[in-house]
Design a protein around this motif. Structure first.
Motif: not given
Length: 281
Positions: A126-134
């Protein structure tokens, strides 16, 4: 409200990881060439010339810049006016990574169990995923394949508030000295200051994807970037560790508020091919 099918994300992630592995960001490529012209030691100048030739050749003949095509790091900024339909977001991102590493003939370097079995997943997920809501109705994707020759040289330290500016400089420089030639210098250094233990590490990773021609907007941190860069380049580690004044191409700092009792600092080192690519849907 804008509806976006996650199949678009999958396709864009695939394109970005292939592109990032084949093409060095232009700002870093230019810095290598500039440093080559200013180097005084013949061996250091020659090495920088070869590194530039390698990056140019990879782009020209469409092959990866480096044999370590990295662990897949993905930064997502999702507009709060976006409605996602289709398969789950993480599944679409990992699907894009899988397709990129298959279709792009990229080395698959991820093991499912980090300690015991260490069996290769054979698709770099799996990828390392950083998610941010903008705010907004768009999705910004940054793909950053991260090689571990440089990643292994990174460090974190939980300073107390009594730490001075010089303590931060010394910590970053000592981290680079301890790394020596291992991260394939000239390097890019990302520094995260503030937050808590894990967030300052995230900040240091995020710092690596900032254009190296763009300084921190805060003048004090911008000056700190310059001073750390100067101190690193006085170590004489040089290109590939053979000596010279080009140990580091850029230092990028990101900071965040922290607790009154702490001063976290993380250093994330990127090699001379600190790769990343960006797209907006």
């Amino acid at each position: 409200m804008r509806v976006i099918n996650t199949s678009e994300i999958k396709e864009k992630v695939k394109e970005l990881f292939i592109s990032a592995n084949y093409n060095l960001p232009e700002d870093i490529f230019k810095k290598i060439k500039i440093c080559k012209d200013s180097e005084e030691k013949p061996l250091a100048k020659s090495i920088l010339e070869k590194l530039a030739e390698n990056c140019d050749a990879a782009k020209r003949i469409n092959v990866p810049i480096c044999q370590d095509t990295g662990m897949a790091i993905v930064f997502l900024e999702i507009g709060q006016e976006v409605f996602l339909e289709g398969e789950a977001l993480e599944d679409s991102v990992n699907g894009g990574v899988l397709q990129a590493y298959e279709e792009g003939f990229l080395r698959k370097s991820v093991v499912s169990d980090p300690l015991f079995e260490r069996k290769n997943t054979n698709n770099n997920t799996p990828a390392v995923i950083f998610t941010k809501i903008v705010p907004g109705d768009k999705i910004t994707i940054i793909a950053a394949p991260k090689g571990f020759g440089s990643e292994n040289m990174s460090a974190i330290k939980m300073f107390t508030p009594s730490a001075k500016r010089e303590d931060i400089i010394n910590f970053v420089v000592d981290t680079v000295k301890n790394a020596g030639s291992n991260p394939c210098p000239p390097i890019i250094v990302g520094v995260g200051i503030g937050g808590d233990f894990e967030y300052c590490a995230y900040l240091s990773k995020k710092a690596l994807i900032r254009d190296t021609d763009i300084q921190n907007e805060n003048k004090d941190y911008a000056q700190l970037e310059k001073d750390i860069l100067s101190a690193i380049n006085e170590t004489d580690i040089g290109p590939q560790g053979f000596g010279g004044k080009t140990t580091c191409l850029a230092v990028n700092i990101e900071y965040f508020p922290t607790h009154i009792a702490g001063l976290p600092c993380a250093v994330n080192i990127g090699c001379h091919v600190t790769r990343h690519a960006k797209a907006v849907i």
